[in-house]
Motif scaffolding. Sequence first.
Motif, PDB file in Angstrom:
ATOM      1  N   VAL A 173       0.762  -1.192  -0.092  1.00 22.57           N
ATOM      2  CA  VAL A 173       0.021   0.021   0.153  1.00 22.57           C
ATOM      3  C   VAL A 173       0.755   1.011   0.034  1.00 22.57           C
ATOM      4  O   VAL A 173       1.850   1.368   0.820  1.00 22.57           O
ATOM      5  N   THR A 174       0.515   2.225  -0.816  1.00 21.30           N
ATOM      6  CA  THR A 174       1.326   3.403  -0.885  1.00 21.30           C
ATOM      7  C   THR A 174       0.400   4.629  -0.759  1.00 21.30           C
ATOM      8  O   THR A 174      -0.837   4.683  -1.445  1.00 21.30           O
ATOM      9  N   ILE A 175       0.409   5.545   0.074  1.00 20.19           N
ATOM     10  CA  ILE A 175      -0.512   6.355   0.426  1.00 20.19           C
ATOM     11  C   ILE A 175       0.584   7.792  -0.128  1.00 20.19           C
ATOM     12  O   ILE A 175       1.392   8.171   0.241  1.00 20.19           O
ATOM     13  N   GLU A 176      -0.071   8.258  -1.282  1.00 16.95           N
ATOM     14  CA  GLU A 176       0.661   9.550  -1.825  1.00 16.95           C
ATOM     15  C   GLU A 176       0.085  10.741  -1.175  1.00 16.95           C
ATOM     16  O   GLU A 176      -1.188  11.009  -1.184  1.00 16.95           O
ATOM     17  N   THR A 177       0.896  11.434  -0.501  1.00 18.57           N
ATOM     18  CA  THR A 177       0.585  12.563   0.471  1.00 18.57           C
ATOM     19  C   THR A 177       1.260  13.957   0.146  1.00 18.57           C
ATOM     20  O   THR A 177       2.702  13.711  -0.323  1.00 18.57           O
ATOM     21  N   ASN A 178       0.859  14.910   0.451  1.00 18.35           N
ATOM     22  CA  ASN A 178       1.836  16.065   0.628  1.00 18.35           C
ATOM     23  C   ASN A 178       2.765  16.259   1.588  1.00 18.35           C
ATOM     24  O   ASN A 178       3.511  17.315   1.888  1.00 18.35           O
ATOM     25  N   ALA A 179       2.417  15.194   2.592  1.00 19.25           N
ATOM     26  CA  ALA A 179       3.368  15.123   3.965  1.00 19.25           C
ATOM     27  C   ALA A 179       3.206  16.470   4.678  1.00 19.25           C
ATOM     28  O   ALA A 179       4.196  16.667   5.565  1.00 19.25           O
ATOM     29  N   THR A 180       2.078  16.887   4.746  1.00 16.92           N
ATOM     30  CA  THR A 180       1.615  18.075   5.845  1.00 16.92           C
ATOM     31  C   THR A 180       0.741  17.342   6.831  1.00 16.92           C
ATOM     32  O   THR A 180       0.716  18.136   8.038  1.00 16.92           O
ATOM     33  N   ILE A 181       0.199  16.073   6.954  1.00 13.57           N
ATOM     34  CA  ILE A 181      -0.264  15.568   7.839  1.00 13.57           C
ATOM     35  C   ILE A 181       0.132  14.195   8.174  1.00 13.57           C
ATOM     36  O   ILE A 181       0.280  13.319   7.326  1.00 13.57           O
ATOM     37  N   ALA A 182       0.429  14.053   9.689  1.00 12.22           N
ATOM     38  CA  ALA A 182       0.623  12.445   9.861  1.00 12.22           C
ATOM     39  C   ALA A 182      -0.381  12.143  10.930  1.00 12.22           C
ATOM     40  O   ALA A 182      -0.780  12.655  11.836  1.00 12.22           O
ATOM     41  N   PRO A 183      -0.646  10.778  10.984  1.00  6.56           N
ATOM     42  CA  PRO A 183      -1.471  10.168  11.885  1.00  6.56           C
ATOM     43  C   PRO A 183      -0.695  10.152  13.155  1.00  6.56           C
ATOM     44  O   PRO A 183       0.599  10.235  13.149  1.00  6.56           O
ATOM     45  N   ASP A 184      -1.462   9.677  14.149  1.00  6.44           N
ATOM     46  CA  ASP A 184      -0.977   9.329  15.615  1.00  6.44           C
ATOM     47  C   ASP A 184      -0.533   7.864  15.503  1.00  6.44           C
ATOM     48  O   ASP A 184      -1.661   6.859  15.347  1.00  6.44           O
TER      49      ASP A 184
ATOM     50  N   THR B  29       3.631   2.297   2.681  1.00  9.62           N
ATOM     51  CA  THR B  29       4.617   3.263   2.216  1.00  9.62           C
ATOM     52  C   THR B  29       4.060   4.769   1.874  1.00  9.62           C
ATOM     53  O   THR B  29       3.029   4.916   1.328  1.00  9.62           O
ATOM     54  N   PHE B  30       4.820   5.620   2.531  1.00 14.05           N
ATOM     55  CA  PHE B  30       4.376   7.066   2.164  1.00 14.05           C
ATOM     56  C   PHE B  30       5.382   7.594   1.196  1.00 14.05           C
ATOM     57  O   PHE B  30       6.456   7.623   1.110  1.00 14.05           O
TER      58      PHE B  30
ATOM     59  N   LEU C 112       6.133  10.647   9.322  1.00 10.31           N
ATOM     60  CA  LEU C 112       5.861   9.636   8.149  1.00 10.31           C
ATOM     61  C   LEU C 112       7.041   8.876   7.767  1.00 10.31           C
ATOM     62  O   LEU C 112       6.915   7.672   7.329  1.00 10.31           O
ATOM     63  N   ALA C 113       8.300   9.537   7.763  1.00 13.04           N
ATOM     64  CA  ALA C 113       9.399   8.819   7.349  1.00 13.04           C
ATOM     65  C   ALA C 113      10.122   8.111   8.360  1.00 13.04           C
ATOM     66  O   ALA C 113      10.946   6.978   8.139  1.00 13.04           O
ATOM     67  N   THR C 114       9.687   8.206   9.461  1.00 11.94           N
ATOM     68  CA  THR C 114      10.403   7.151  10.580  1.00 11.94           C
ATOM     69  C   THR C 114       9.296   6.230  11.142  1.00 11.94           C
ATOM     70  O   THR C 114       9.907   5.038  11.709  1.00 11.94           O
ATOM     71  N   ARG C 115       7.929   6.512  11.033  1.00 12.67           N
ATOM     72  CA  ARG C 115       7.110   5.547  11.476  1.00 12.67           C
ATOM     73  C   ARG C 115       6.399   4.620  10.404  1.00 12.67           C
ATOM     74  O   ARG C 115       5.750   3.440  10.608  1.00 12.67           O
ATOM     75  N   GLY C 116       6.297   5.138   9.234  1.00 12.74           N
ATOM     76  CA  GLY C 116       5.771   4.267   8.256  1.00 12.74           C
ATOM     77  C   GLY C 116       6.723   3.290   7.843  1.00 12.74           C
ATOM     78  O   GLY C 116       7.699   3.070   8.232  1.00 12.74           O
TER      79      GLY C 116
ATOM     80  N   ASP D  31       7.689   2.185   4.996  1.00 10.16           N
ATOM     81  CA  ASP D  31       8.811   2.782   4.194  1.00 10.16           C
ATOM     82  C   ASP D  31       8.166   4.283   3.753  1.00 10.16           C
ATOM     83  O   ASP D  31       7.236   4.675   3.928  1.00 10.16           O
ATOM     84  N   SER D  32       9.017   4.961   2.994  1.00  9.54           N
ATOM     85  CA  SER D  32       8.855   6.349   2.684  1.00  9.54           C
ATOM     86  C   SER D  32       9.915   6.843   1.245  1.00  9.54           C
ATOM     87  O   SER D  32      10.850   6.523   1.613  1.00  9.54           O
ATOM     88  N   PHE D  33       9.574   7.719   0.420  1.00  8.88           N
ATOM     89  CA  PHE D  33      10.348   8.349  -0.149  1.00  8.88           C
ATOM     90  C   PHE D  33       9.929   9.807  -0.513  1.00  8.88           C
ATOM     91  O   PHE D  33       8.796  10.177  -0.333  1.00  8.88           O
ATOM     92  N   PHE D  34      10.712  10.513  -0.747  1.00 16.80           N
ATOM     93  CA  PHE D  34      10.483  11.857  -1.316  1.00 16.80           C
ATOM     94  C   PHE D  34      10.244  12.076  -2.825  1.00 16.80           C
ATOM     95  O   PHE D  34      11.059  11.328  -3.437  1.00 16.80           O
ATOM     96  N   LYS D  35       9.253  12.977  -3.184  1.00 16.62           N
ATOM     97  CA  LYS D  35       8.887  12.964  -4.455  1.00 16.62           C
ATOM     98  C   LYS D  35       8.590  14.478  -4.723  1.00 16.62           C
ATOM     99  O   LYS D  35       7.757  15.054  -4.361  1.00 16.62           O
ATOM    100  N   PHE D  36       9.602  15.281  -5.389  1.00 16.26           N
ATOM    101  CA  PHE D  36       9.372  16.545  -5.867  1.00 16.26           C
ATOM    102  C   PHE D  36       9.032  16.816  -7.150  1.00 16.26           C
ATOM    103  O   PHE D  36       9.575  16.276  -7.972  1.00 16.26           O
ATOM    104  N   THR D  37       8.247  17.826  -7.306  1.00 11.88           N
ATOM    105  CA  THR D  37       7.768  18.264  -8.467  1.00 11.88           C
ATOM    106  C   THR D  37       8.458  19.531  -8.960  1.00 11.88           C
ATOM    107  O   THR D  37       8.422  20.579  -7.965  1.00 11.88           O
TER     108      THR D  37
END
Length: 249
Positions: free
Chosen positions: A121-132, A143-144, A169-173, A175-181
């Motif tokens: 599962v990947t969640i595509e996010t602008n990374a401004t909101i993290a869950p508890d 994966t974020f 997101l980067a430490t608790r998911g 996996d994660s990666f950055f994607k910049f436009t």
Amino acid sequence: MVYLVEDFFSIQGEGRHVGVPSVFLRFGGCNLRCPGFGSYEIDEEIVAGCDTLRAVDKKRFRKIWQPVERATDLIAIVERYLEPLDYRPHVVLTGGEPMLYHDDPAFYGLVGWLVREGFEVTIETNATIAPDFDRYRWYEGVTFAMAVKLSNSGEPMGKRVKMAAIMALATRGKDSFFKFTLDPFATTNAGEIREIVEGFANEIYCMPLGDDVAQLQKNALLVAEFCLEHGYRYSDRLHVRLWNREEKR
Ligand code: SF4
């Protein structure tokens, strides 16, 4: 309750999983607007905003914003795509900003089911909101794809870069990666990216602005050269190359 804007089965066109067959669920609503990401003519009106305006502008696209109250209804949509397949596709939850719904029972119920069933599962996010993450543990199986926005989005820094959310997101998911436009003509790209990714070991993908083939082609080579110069990974927009501006691709 969540708003589902569209669902479809295609290949992932961006980031780490380019080319991977994926079921996409696109959720409506975003906490940003990104007026710097181009303009479109809709119903004879020029509208500025993101390339998935249909998932952001509820007023204009009301007809396709489908309210969904139960996780079982979202799960049924995924299951419908599985029926003819003899393999498990990736599942991508995208938007808009899907993490607006992080604590919604329907959304979190879907996430929990996907993780329990063993989907990638990947969640595509602008990374401004993290869950508890302590309370909503199933996010640890996700994966974020953190598409943090740069100044070319037209959004102010304080609204588009939330370091606490990125850190979570980067430490608790899983996996994660950055994607910049990137607008390749902006001179601030390198400094802005460096500031955001400092201290993180995640993969960094840079993708050209361009939601049609002509714009993508114009920007792609410059972004590839930027990646070579800075050691980042180039991400194309394969779905745009293949299907141009067709929706649900
Ligand atoms: S964050 Fe993404 S979905 Fe939201 S307005 Fe910006 S480009 Fe569109």
